[in-house]
Design an enzyme around this catalytic site. Sequence first.
Site, PDB file in Angstrom:
ATOM      1  N   LYS A  27       0.832  -1.212   0.000  1.00  0.00           N
ATOM      2  CA  LYS A  27       0.000   0.000   0.000  1.00  0.00           C
ATOM      3  C   LYS A  27       0.869   1.266   0.000  1.00  0.00           C
ATOM      4  O   LYS A  27       0.649   2.168  -0.798  1.00  0.00           O
ATOM      5  CB  LYS A  27      -0.905   0.034   1.248  1.00  0.00           C
ATOM      6  N   ARG A 104     -10.056   0.398   7.762  1.00  0.00           N
ATOM      7  CA  ARG A 104      -9.618  -0.975   8.039  1.00  0.00           C
ATOM      8  C   ARG A 104     -10.711  -1.805   8.695  1.00  0.00           C
ATOM      9  O   ARG A 104     -10.485  -2.997   8.952  1.00  0.00           O
ATOM     10  CB  ARG A 104      -8.395  -0.939   8.958  1.00  0.00           C
ATOM     11  N   ARG A 143      11.622  -6.117   5.435  1.00  0.00           N
ATOM     12  CA  ARG A 143      11.494  -4.727   5.902  1.00  0.00           C
ATOM     13  C   ARG A 143      11.903  -4.617   7.372  1.00  0.00           C
ATOM     14  O   ARG A 143      12.519  -3.642   7.784  1.00  0.00           O
ATOM     15  CB  ARG A 143      10.047  -4.243   5.719  1.00  0.00           C
ATOM     16  N   ARG A 149      10.436  -1.075  13.094  1.00  0.00           N
ATOM     17  CA  ARG A 149       9.031  -1.082  13.500  1.00  0.00           C
ATOM     18  C   ARG A 149       8.760  -2.201  14.502  1.00  0.00           C
ATOM     19  O   ARG A 149       9.225  -3.327  14.319  1.00  0.00           O
ATOM     20  CB  ARG A 149       8.125  -1.237  12.267  1.00  0.00           C
ATOM     21  N   ARG A 160      -1.139  -9.809  12.629  1.00  0.00           N
ATOM     22  CA  ARG A 160      -1.682  -8.762  11.743  1.00  0.00           C
ATOM     23  C   ARG A 160      -2.444  -9.387  10.574  1.00  0.00           C
ATOM     24  O   ARG A 160      -3.454  -8.846  10.113  1.00  0.00           O
ATOM     25  CB  ARG A 160      -0.548  -7.866  11.220  1.00  0.00           C
TER      26      ARG A 160
END
Length: 205
Positions: A27, A104, A143, A149, A160
């Site tokens: 996204k 969401r 990532r 993160r 998630r």
Amino acid sequence: MENSTSNSSLNNKKICVIICGAPGGGKGTQSNLIIDKYNLKHISTGDMLRKEIADDTELGKNANKYISKGQLVPDDVIINMIEKKFDEMDCTHKNGIILDGFPRTVKQAEALEELYAKRGTATDILLDLQVDEEELINRLLIRGKTSGRSDDNLETIKKRLDVYNSQTKPVTDFYEKLGKYVRIHGMGTVDEIFRRISEAIDKVM
Ligand code: B4P
């Protein structure tokens, strides 16, 4: 990229785009290309929340409790944040808006369409990036090596994905019923995927 100005300036209609997909679906990556080509205002709830966390605000501290566990931040927090953002926006962005990672949940989708209706607009298109689960996990683990993160680790990624399947997938049904839903094959190179997205946006411009 050479069509960008012609695509956007030939038609003065403002367009309201949502980009949706599982965590790691691309996204953020695709939004950056879309805003460059179509000159849209970009609103990413993930980026907004990470800024609040970095600034150590009360909202950020509260949000991080959910994000680090792979859960969604409560709807009322997100909806208030978006409403405030809409109020602050000068609405002079030329061609419209792209919402990245919002809505969401169905409750967020309903709230969004109410906020838009008050402003005389509505969502034109929801782009749903479809990526295999193995590839999603792989992208996020890569990532995670550099992102810093709190949610890019295997345990939280799996959580998630569960949350996405149970709470966010119904958002796509909501927009399918409104005739605004477009499925995008989200595997392949970033450029290949962007070409598919551009074709879908051009159809509604
Ligand atoms: P987000 O910031 O929205 O993050 P995301 O879903 O993890 O990632 P995205 O899909 O943007 O992936 P990217 O392009 O970076 O949300 C973070 C958290 O905030 C949520 O879990 C939730 O807790 C909270 N939150 C946010 N919005 C909320 C809301 N509305 N309500 C409640 N809670 C909310 O791509 C991932 C990686 O893949 C990148 O490293 C990229 O380089 C790579 N990649 C992209 N495309 C690729 C390709 N084609 N090939 C190979 N790699 C690719």
